[in-house]
Design a protein around this motif. Structure first.
Motif, PDB file in Angstrom:
ATOM      1  N   TYR A 260      -4.681   4.395   4.750  1.00  0.00           N
ATOM      2  CA  TYR A 260      -3.931   3.152   4.927  1.00  0.00           C
ATOM      3  C   TYR A 260      -4.016   2.258   3.691  1.00  0.00           C
ATOM      4  O   TYR A 260      -3.043   1.635   3.288  1.00  0.00           O
ATOM      5  CB  TYR A 260      -4.452   2.412   6.161  1.00  0.00           C
ATOM      6  N   LYS A 261      -5.194   2.201   3.076  1.00  0.00           N
ATOM      7  CA  LYS A 261      -5.412   1.303   1.938  1.00  0.00           C
ATOM      8  C   LYS A 261      -5.197   1.968   0.582  1.00  0.00           C
ATOM      9  O   LYS A 261      -5.420   1.348  -0.454  1.00  0.00           O
ATOM     10  CB  LYS A 261      -6.819   0.720   2.008  1.00  0.00           C
ATOM     11  N   ALA A 262      -4.752   3.215   0.569  1.00  0.00           N
ATOM     12  CA  ALA A 262      -4.578   3.940  -0.690  1.00  0.00           C
ATOM     13  C   ALA A 262      -3.417   3.371  -1.510  1.00  0.00           C
ATOM     14  O   ALA A 262      -2.433   2.890  -0.964  1.00  0.00           O
ATOM     15  CB  ALA A 262      -4.335   5.422  -0.408  1.00  0.00           C
ATOM     16  N   ASN A 263      -3.555   3.426  -2.817  1.00  0.00           N
ATOM     17  CA  ASN A 263      -2.514   3.010  -3.765  1.00  0.00           C
ATOM     18  C   ASN A 263      -2.055   1.567  -3.554  1.00  0.00           C
ATOM     19  O   ASN A 263      -0.864   1.285  -3.482  1.00  0.00           O
ATOM     20  CB  ASN A 263      -1.313   3.953  -3.712  1.00  0.00           C
ATOM     21  N   PHE A 264      -3.020   0.644  -3.467  1.00  0.00           N
ATOM     22  CA  PHE A 264      -2.689  -0.775  -3.341  1.00  0.00           C
ATOM     23  C   PHE A 264      -2.031  -1.256  -4.626  1.00  0.00           C
ATOM     24  O   PHE A 264      -2.527  -1.034  -5.719  1.00  0.00           O
ATOM     25  CB  PHE A 264      -3.939  -1.594  -3.046  1.00  0.00           C
TER      26      PHE A 264
ATOM     27  N   GLU B 125      -8.428   4.705   7.598  1.00  0.00           N
ATOM     28  CA  GLU B 125      -8.461   3.463   6.822  1.00  0.00           C
ATOM     29  C   GLU B 125      -8.255   3.727   5.332  1.00  0.00           C
ATOM     30  O   GLU B 125      -7.529   2.989   4.665  1.00  0.00           O
ATOM     31  CB  GLU B 125      -9.788   2.727   7.043  1.00  0.00           C
ATOM     32  N   ASP B 126      -8.891   4.793   4.815  1.00  0.00           N
ATOM     33  CA  ASP B 126      -8.735   5.109   3.388  1.00  0.00           C
ATOM     34  C   ASP B 126      -7.286   5.450   3.053  1.00  0.00           C
ATOM     35  O   ASP B 126      -6.766   5.030   2.019  1.00  0.00           O
ATOM     36  CB  ASP B 126      -9.653   6.270   2.989  1.00  0.00           C
TER      37      ASP B 126
ATOM     38  N   TYR C 211       0.899  -1.152   0.000  1.00  0.00           N
ATOM     39  CA  TYR C 211       0.000   0.000   0.000  1.00  0.00           C
ATOM     40  C   TYR C 211       0.937   1.200   0.000  1.00  0.00           C
ATOM     41  O   TYR C 211       1.460   1.593   1.042  1.00  0.00           O
ATOM     42  CB  TYR C 211      -0.908  -0.006   1.231  1.00  0.00           C
TER      43      TYR C 211
ATOM     44  N   TYR D  54      -8.227   3.761  13.720  1.00  0.00           N
ATOM     45  CA  TYR D  54      -8.151   3.174  12.378  1.00  0.00           C
ATOM     46  C   TYR D  54      -9.285   3.600  11.438  1.00  0.00           C
ATOM     47  O   TYR D  54      -9.015   3.910  10.276  1.00  0.00           O
ATOM     48  CB  TYR D  54      -8.079   1.646  12.462  1.00  0.00           C
TER      49      TYR D  54
ATOM     50  N   SER E 209       0.498   4.430   2.511  1.00  0.00           N
ATOM     51  CA  SER E 209       0.744   4.145   3.929  1.00  0.00           C
ATOM     52  C   SER E 209       2.194   3.732   4.163  1.00  0.00           C
ATOM     53  O   SER E 209       2.750   4.003   5.239  1.00  0.00           O
ATOM     54  CB  SER E 209      -0.219   3.091   4.451  1.00  0.00           C
TER      55      SER E 209
END
Length: 196
Positions: A148-152, A145-146, A87, A141, A90
């Motif tokens: 943290y999960k950005a640019n997977f 959360e967004d 990710y 969290y 993050s």
């Protein structure tokens, strides 16, 4: 011990025992190398002691070369080796936060526990901050959360991202390590510091 468990060569309980022994050995090596000293660790960022760079770069290229040769000889199936999902956002934010903490406190999480185990109080403060950070992150969290999960990006390896064979990437990393060792030696001469 991934493939050894999957192929039922060792049991999960034996795996935990081996992991504990490796952890004890790792802590012993960290302490023996002086990595329980916040001055030695912070010295990396100020240029007067680049031991951290040398040790961890050496460990990385040794593990990489070992895995490549084990794979070449059929002793390990690299598809069983776990790769953390990436990710990107993050990872960059977390790297900046950990880097800042490393510079300010003089410890990373592993070396903080190593120093704490021999009774260093500055490490206790650092571990306390680490625990508070974990609580802050987990309790808050839903707010990030967004982020943290950005640019997977999935689970790519560097050679896949660069679209080059593993061996060529390994050679490039080894050359980069030698260059960094040279820069480290230069920095230690340029920014000398009396023994601490």
């Amino acid at each position: 011990m991934g493939p050894l468990i999957v192929n039922e060569i060792i049991s999960p309980n034996t795996n935990l025992l081996i992991a504990m022994l490796i952890g004890i050995g790792f802590g012993f090596v960290l302490e023996s190398s002086g990595f329980s000293s916040s001055r030695k660790l912070a010295g990396m960022f100020y240029g007067y002691d680049t031991t951290v760079l040398k040790v961890f770069f050496t460990a990385a290229i040794t593990a990489m070369i070992g895995l490549l040769f084990f794979s070449l000889f059929g002793w390990i199936d690299l598809s069983y080796v776990y790769v953390n999902p990436t990710y990107l956002t993050s990872a960059m934010v977390g790297g900046a936060v950990m880097g800042a903490g490393f510079i300010i406190g003089g410890f990373c999480p592993g070396t903080a526990f190593c120093a704490l185990s021999i009774g260093k109080l500055d490490a206790l403060a650092f571990v306390g901050g680490l625990v508070l950070g974990i609580i802050f992150f987990t309790e808050g969290y839903p707010m990030w959360e967004d982020l943290y999960k950005a640019n997977f990006m999935g689970t790519p390896t560097m050679n896949e991202l660069l679209d080059i064979p593993r061996g060529i990437f390994a050679l490039g990393l080894i050359l980069a390590a030698f260059a960094m060792f040279w820069v480290g030696e230069w920095a230690e001469k340029k920014f000398p510091r009396e023994e601490y």
